[in-house]
Enzyme design. Structure first.
Site, short mmCIF file in Angstrom:
data_model
loop_
_atom_site.label_atom_id
_atom_site.label_comp_id
_atom_site.label_asym_id
_atom_site.label_seq_id
_atom_site.Cartn_x
_atom_site.Cartn_y
_atom_site.Cartn_z
N ALA A 131 -45.98 -66.64 -16.91
CA ALA A 131 -47.12 -67.55 -16.76
C ALA A 131 -46.63 -68.95 -17.07
O ALA A 131 -45.86 -69.15 -18.02
CB ALA A 131 -48.26 -67.17 -17.69
N ALA A 133 -48.13 -73.00 -17.28
CA ALA A 133 -49.30 -73.88 -17.25
C ALA A 133 -48.84 -75.33 -17.38
O ALA A 133 -47.65 -75.63 -17.38
CB ALA A 133 -50.26 -73.51 -18.36
N SER A 134 -49.81 -76.23 -17.49
CA SER A 134 -49.49 -77.66 -17.47
C SER A 134 -48.76 -78.12 -18.72
O SER A 134 -47.97 -79.05 -18.67
CB SER A 134 -50.78 -78.47 -17.31
OG SER A 134 -51.73 -78.08 -18.28
N ALA A 136 -47.39 -75.69 -21.23
CA ALA A 136 -46.41 -74.72 -21.72
C ALA A 136 -46.21 -73.61 -20.71
O ALA A 136 -46.92 -73.52 -19.72
CB ALA A 136 -46.89 -74.14 -23.04
N GLN A 137 -45.20 -72.78 -20.98
CA GLN A 137 -45.01 -71.57 -20.19
C GLN A 137 -44.76 -70.41 -21.14
O GLN A 137 -44.35 -70.61 -22.29
CB GLN A 137 -43.88 -71.73 -19.19
CG GLN A 137 -42.52 -72.06 -19.75
CD GLN A 137 -41.55 -72.46 -18.64
OE1 GLN A 137 -41.82 -73.36 -17.84
NE2 GLN A 137 -40.42 -71.78 -18.58
N VAL A 138 -45.00 -69.20 -20.64
CA VAL A 138 -44.98 -68.01 -21.50
C VAL A 138 -43.92 -67.04 -21.01
O VAL A 138 -43.84 -66.74 -19.81
CB VAL A 138 -46.37 -67.32 -21.51
CG1 VAL A 138 -46.36 -66.13 -22.46
CG2 VAL A 138 -47.45 -68.31 -21.94
N LYS A 152 -44.83 -68.48 -26.26
CA LYS A 152 -45.38 -69.65 -25.57
C LYS A 152 -44.55 -70.86 -26.00
O LYS A 152 -44.49 -71.19 -27.19
CB LYS A 152 -46.85 -69.84 -25.93
CG LYS A 152 -47.54 -70.96 -25.17
CD LYS A 152 -49.03 -70.98 -25.51
CE LYS A 152 -49.75 -72.08 -24.75
NZ LYS A 152 -51.22 -72.08 -25.05
N ASP A 287 -62.43 -70.78 -22.44
CA ASP A 287 -61.85 -70.67 -21.10
C ASP A 287 -61.69 -69.19 -20.73
O ASP A 287 -60.58 -68.73 -20.47
CB ASP A 287 -60.50 -71.39 -21.08
CG ASP A 287 -59.96 -71.56 -19.66
OD1 ASP A 287 -60.77 -71.55 -18.71
OD2 ASP A 287 -58.73 -71.70 -19.50
#
Length: 554
Positions: A131, A133-134, A136-138, A152, A287
């Site tokens: 995954a 995202a804007s 961070a990434q996982v 993360k 969210d």
């Protein structure tokens, strides 16, 4: 320290020009012209995207502008009181569309933060993110203990990029407020400041770790919800290590059926979990899109990604429950009262017109059963209407409304006969019962009496100041029609209460005289008229107290 528009332009000149070129490219150059930045526009780059709809152009523009603006879009998608529904639907597509950072840079970031080589902490660490995202990434990994985890990792250098973008956004917001009068109703500067605050909090992963811990404590003993553990020894401001949770996304209907789990039960369980967070805990996942809710093989619901959480106080919970109750009852007068209580009404608020609009909205659902009404959509429409009339709804209410809307949508997707009102009913009733309980009423009355006493102590000084000012100079009072209407509305409510109080007082005095005179027929040695008078005074007095508690003000 805030930057002026000129300082922001010179300090981040290159980035400023990049942003302006992208805005022009997607057909929004006219906004730049209105705020006085026409000199920075070079050529017409809009031709290539003319066939796209405005919401599509906004989404593509945010994607091209980079991580800060993607995150801005994701946060704006939680504000149905500010952004139209068609834009929200398009902006939602920003989720999970960000390319990942190379593994070498991620490894360097993890080792710098943990102060130890990655091989000494993890027996395996997948180089490809599952995954991105804007911010961070996982990555999936396995600790030396054999525990499966997800790590993360904040994108290297993202804080510097975000700081520059926030400076530019603040300068653009101030220009918009100055040069585009119709934008002021949305408070662009306030929105950017709210966004900046939320983003700064989200950049600190230890905050997310504490969010998980609090969420876990709240659901302790509730076996319908699973909350992962945080591994604090491998968590810092830029790295979060958390237990890996197995399961399928809540919108993967075929896989849920393959596991032999009832979709109806999952819909109801998920809805109860969200409603419990909102109405019982006052701390909720802000969210809850399908990617952040998993269904485990044992049938439990698991929430992931705790970066964006909502917090609401007890008073706000009561007001939300009251709003839902009166939407169900279709009481437009009480709905408008609640909106005025929770929101900040500007001078342009025309209460009479607002009430008519809410009435029209409710009449569209006349004759339908509660199950047929899209209650969350109706709530969002009410908030959007309030915003149009200049009533600023607190951000917590917007986040709360978005969470309810999302879980309602997921529930209907899982089970078409899903009835949100049926699930929400017990939570609303419990809050109403708590609100009108004697301990709570006593607390409110005690607080209001204390506030009234403090006001009375200040009153002589205030009257003295007004008297001195009148003696020294004339006082000019400007009345605007819309502001006067709100003043008249509040004055009318206060006057009604005052008259009501006088009637209750007169009843008590009159009844006391009847009992003292011992006149009329008797019951158990007491005058029947006196007993009836005291009962009536008690009922009316209790009704007045309920009215005070409903608004939270004297």
């Amino acid at each position: 320290m805030r930057l002026t528009q000129h300082n922001a332009i010179y300090l981040h000149a290159r980035r400023y020009r990049e942003i302006i070129n992208v805005i022009v490219k997607y057909g929004f150059g006219y906004l730049l012209e209105r705020i006085g930045l026409a000199r920075l526009i070079s050529g017409d780059k809009y031709r290539k995207v003319r066939r796209l709809t405005a919401p599509e152009r906004v989404r593509l523009m945010l994607e091209e502008l980079g991580p800060t603006f993607v995150k801005l879009g994701q946060i704006l998608a939680t504000r149905p009181d500010v952004i139209p529904p068609d834009y929200i639907e398009e902006i939602k597509k920003l989720h999970d569309r960000i390319p990942g950072v190379g593994f070498d840079r991620i490894k360097e970031q993890v080792e710098r933060e943990l102060g130890i080589r990655i091989e000494e902490v993890f027996s395996s660490f997948e180089p490809q993110p599952f995954a991105a995202a804007s911010i961070a990434q996982v990555h999936r990994a396995v600790l030396k203990s054999g525990q499966s985890v997800v790590v993360k990792v904040q994108r290297p250098g993202i804080e510097r990029v975000i700081k520059a973008d926030l400076d530019i956004l603040q300068s653009l917001a101030r220009l918009a407020e100055r040069h585009i009068p119709e934008s002021r109703i949305y408070d662009p500067v306030g929105l950017v400041e709210e966004f900046a605050h939320a983003l700064q909090r989200e950049l600190d992963f230890t905050r997310e770790g504490w969010n998980v811990e609090r969420f876990r404590r709240n659901f302790e003993g509730d076996y319908s919800v699973y909350v992962p553990r945080v591994f604090w020894e491998f968590t810092t401001r830029r790295v979060l290590t958390i237990e890996y949770v197995s399961g399928v996304r809540v919108d993967q209907l075929d896989k849920i059926e393959e596991m032999g789990i009832s979709r109806k039960k999952i819909a109801e369980k998920g809805a109860r979990a969200i409603l419990k967070q909102i109405f019982a805990h006052g701390f909720f996942h802000a969210d809850p899109h399908p990617g952040n809710i998993l269904v485990r093989p044992d049938g439990r619901i698991a929430f992931i990604d705790f970066g964006m959480m909502g917090r609401i106080d007890r008073y706000t919970r009561y007001k939300m429950a009251d709003l839902i109750k009166n939407v169900v009852k279709r009481d437009e007068e009480r709905i408008v009262d609640i909106l005025l209580d929770i929101g900040d009404a500007g001078r342009q608020c025309n209460i009479g017109e607002l009430q008519l609009d809410v009435q029209d909205m409710l009449e569209r659902y006349y004759g339908r059963t509660l199950k047929e009404i899209n209650m969350t959509g109706l709530l969002n429409e009410i908030f959007a209407t309030a915003n149009r009339y200049g009533i600023k709804i607190p951000p917590g209410f917007a986040l709360l409304s978005k969470a309810i809307l999302t879980i309602d949508g997921i529930g209907r997707q899982l089970y078409p006969e899903f009835d949100f009102i049926k699930i929400a009913g017990p939570f609303v009733k419990q809050l109403m019962k708590e609100r009108y309980s004697l301990p709570y009423m006593a607390r409110v009355l005690r607080a209001n009496l204390g506030e009234a006493a403090r006001s009375l102590l200040l009153l002589p000084d205030l009257i003295g100041e007004i008297y001195d000012k009148v003696k020294r100079e004339s006082i000019k009072i400007d009345f605007e029609y819309n502001g006067l209407e709100k003043f008249a509305f509040e004055l009318n409510r206060m006057t009604n209460r005052l008259v009501f109080s006088m009637i209750v007082a007169a009843l008590i005095i009159g009844t006391s005289l009847i009992i003292r005179s011992n006149a009329g027929p008797h019951l158990q040695g007491f005058p029947i008229m006196g007993i009836l008078g005291f009962v009536l005074a008690g009922v009316l007095g209790f009704g007045l107290l309920i009215s005070i508690i409903k608004t939270g003000i004297m």
